[in-house]
Design a protein around this motif. Structure first.
Motif, mmCIF file in Angstrom:
data_model
loop_
_atom_site.group_PDB
_atom_site.id
_atom_site.type_symbol
_atom_site.label_atom_id
_atom_site.label_comp_id
_atom_site.label_asym_id
_atom_site.label_seq_id
_atom_site.Cartn_x
_atom_site.Cartn_y
_atom_site.Cartn_z
ATOM 1 N N ALA A 82 -2.739 32.267 -34.741
ATOM 2 C CA ALA A 82 -2.096 31.562 -35.854
ATOM 3 C C ALA A 82 -3.082 31.335 -36.989
ATOM 4 C CB ALA A 82 -1.526 30.231 -35.365
ATOM 5 N N GLU A 85 -3.657 34.559 -38.794
ATOM 6 C CA GLU A 85 -2.535 34.850 -39.687
ATOM 7 C C GLU A 85 -2.676 34.094 -41.001
ATOM 8 O OE1 GLU A 85 1.868 33.569 -39.097
ATOM 9 O OE2 GLU A 85 1.650 35.533 -38.131
ATOM 10 N N GLN A 86 -3.103 32.827 -40.913
ATOM 11 C CA GLN A 86 -3.283 32.036 -42.131
ATOM 12 C C GLN A 86 -4.408 32.588 -42.998
ATOM 13 O OE1 GLN A 86 -3.529 27.791 -41.876
ATOM 14 N NE2 GLN A 86 -1.945 27.613 -40.307
ATOM 15 N N GLY A 89 -3.406 36.595 -43.872
ATOM 16 C CA GLY A 89 -2.093 36.890 -44.420
ATOM 17 C C GLY A 89 -1.351 37.960 -43.641
ATOM 18 N N VAL A 90 -1.966 38.463 -42.572
ATOM 19 C CA VAL A 90 -1.336 39.483 -41.732
ATOM 20 C C VAL A 90 -0.394 38.801 -40.747
ATOM 21 C CG1 VAL A 90 -1.724 41.294 -40.017
ATOM 22 C CG2 VAL A 90 -3.304 41.027 -41.944
ATOM 23 N N LYS A 91 0.840 39.255 -40.675
ATOM 24 C CA LYS A 91 1.819 38.671 -39.774
ATOM 25 C C LYS A 91 1.722 39.324 -38.399
ATOM 26 C CE LYS A 91 3.625 35.862 -42.761
ATOM 27 N NZ LYS A 91 3.445 34.397 -42.613
ATOM 28 N N PHE A 92 1.662 38.489 -37.370
ATOM 29 C CA PHE A 92 1.583 38.981 -36.003
ATOM 30 C C PHE A 92 2.935 38.815 -35.314
ATOM 31 C CE2 PHE A 92 -2.768 37.701 -37.039
ATOM 32 C CZ PHE A 92 -3.461 38.849 -36.691
ATOM 33 N N GLU A 94 5.826 37.450 -32.985
ATOM 34 C CA GLU A 94 6.105 36.043 -32.702
ATOM 35 C C GLU A 94 5.500 35.583 -31.389
ATOM 36 O OE1 GLU A 94 10.182 35.024 -32.916
ATOM 37 O OE2 GLU A 94 10.385 35.499 -35.047
ATOM 38 N N VAL A 97 2.016 34.125 -31.906
ATOM 39 C CA VAL A 97 1.790 33.006 -32.815
ATOM 40 C C VAL A 97 2.793 31.899 -32.529
ATOM 41 C CG1 VAL A 97 1.620 32.289 -35.223
ATOM 42 C CG2 VAL A 97 1.005 34.624 -34.579
#
Length: 271
Positions: A82, A85-86, A89-92, A94, A97
């Motif tokens: 998490a 990701e912050q 900016g890369v989304k992992f 669900e 995270v």
């Protein structure tokens, strides 16, 4: 690595210690074990304290399972993703995270503490901790009034400055001037002084006199600077005293003795 690039490494294995690393422009800013982030290293190990606290990372200083304060965070790696990701900016996916940051269960830190005046609750969490170790001192701080509490907060922060052995480092005098005046210490100044302090070891050690190693004291001092800002005088005094005590490995007796010698109006005899 391109200029301005952030890289976060999350490593977990049953065969070795987990690792969380953050690199910015190729500079290793943060390195720690995501299961116990109280011990951090890197060129700016406190830069992500805010989001790490919001995500619920384990900041316990206990490192042995038989220590009552020891915490095992089974979601440590999820929190690390998490944070990654912050930062990037890369989304992992669900499943890697947490949907939302964990919320602590409401807790009355004053539960079981008998207070002569409910207004003493304004001392906050640090005040509640102080009540557990030296309730007469908390009473004396409350009775001393706002002006004295503000003076004590400045005194305790300077005590921490001396205990951390920061004097003589670049920008240290600017920090000390801000502490003495009660002014905010700008983030840029904290960053500037942090670059000239000893790195925090992965595990703290004790010196011959029982003090924490200097790297740990430097890191705790920086954490104190980041966490300043309580506007209630009593709470600010308690926070500063707690931060100073942490720098002395939690040995409050020397700190409290120095405090009472410096402020004789904190007369707790007969309480």
């Amino acid at each position: 690595m391109s200029a301005g690039t952030d890289v976060v490494v999350v490593f977990d294995s049953e065969h070795s210690d987990a690792q969380l690393q953050w690199l910015h422009d190729g500079d290793l800013r943060l390195e720690c074990d995501p299961y116990a982030v109280n011990w951090r290293s890197g060129s700016d190990p406190d830069a992500l304290l805010g989001p790490m606290r919001e995500l619920g990372f384990n900041f316990s200083a206990a490192d042995e399972p038989d220590d009552p304060a020891w915490v095992y965070d089974e979601d440590a790696v999820l929190r690390a993703f998490a944070l990654a990701e912050q930062v990037t900016g890369v989304k992992f996916p669900e499943e890697l995270v947490p949907v939302e940051a964990p919320e602590d269960e409401p807790e009355d830190v004053w539960d079981g503490v008998s207070l002569p005046d409910d207004r003493m609750r304004a001392a906050g969490t640090s005040g509640a901790d102080l009540a557990g170790t030296d309730l007469p001192l908390l009473r004396a701080l409350f009775q001393a009034g706002d002006a004295v509490c503000q003076e004590i907060a400045r005194w305790a922060e300077e005590w921490a400055f001396d205990e951390a052995e920061v004097a003589g480092r670049p920008h240290a005098e600017e920090v000390l001037a801000a502490l003495r005046s009660g002014d905010d210490v700008p983030d840029l100044l904290i960053f500037q002084v942090s670059r000239h302090l000893d790195p925090r070891p992965m595990m703290p050690t004790r010196e011959a006199d029982g003090r924490l190693d200097r790297g740990s004291r430097h890191s705790l001092f920086l954490e104190m600077l980041h966490n300043r800002g309580n506007t209630h005088p009593l709470a600010a005094a308690c926070d500063a005293l707690a931060a100073a005590a942490a720098l002395d490995a939690g040995r409050v007796h020397r700190l409290h003795a120095d405090l009472r010698r410096t402020f004789p109006q904190l007369d707790t005899t007969g309480h």
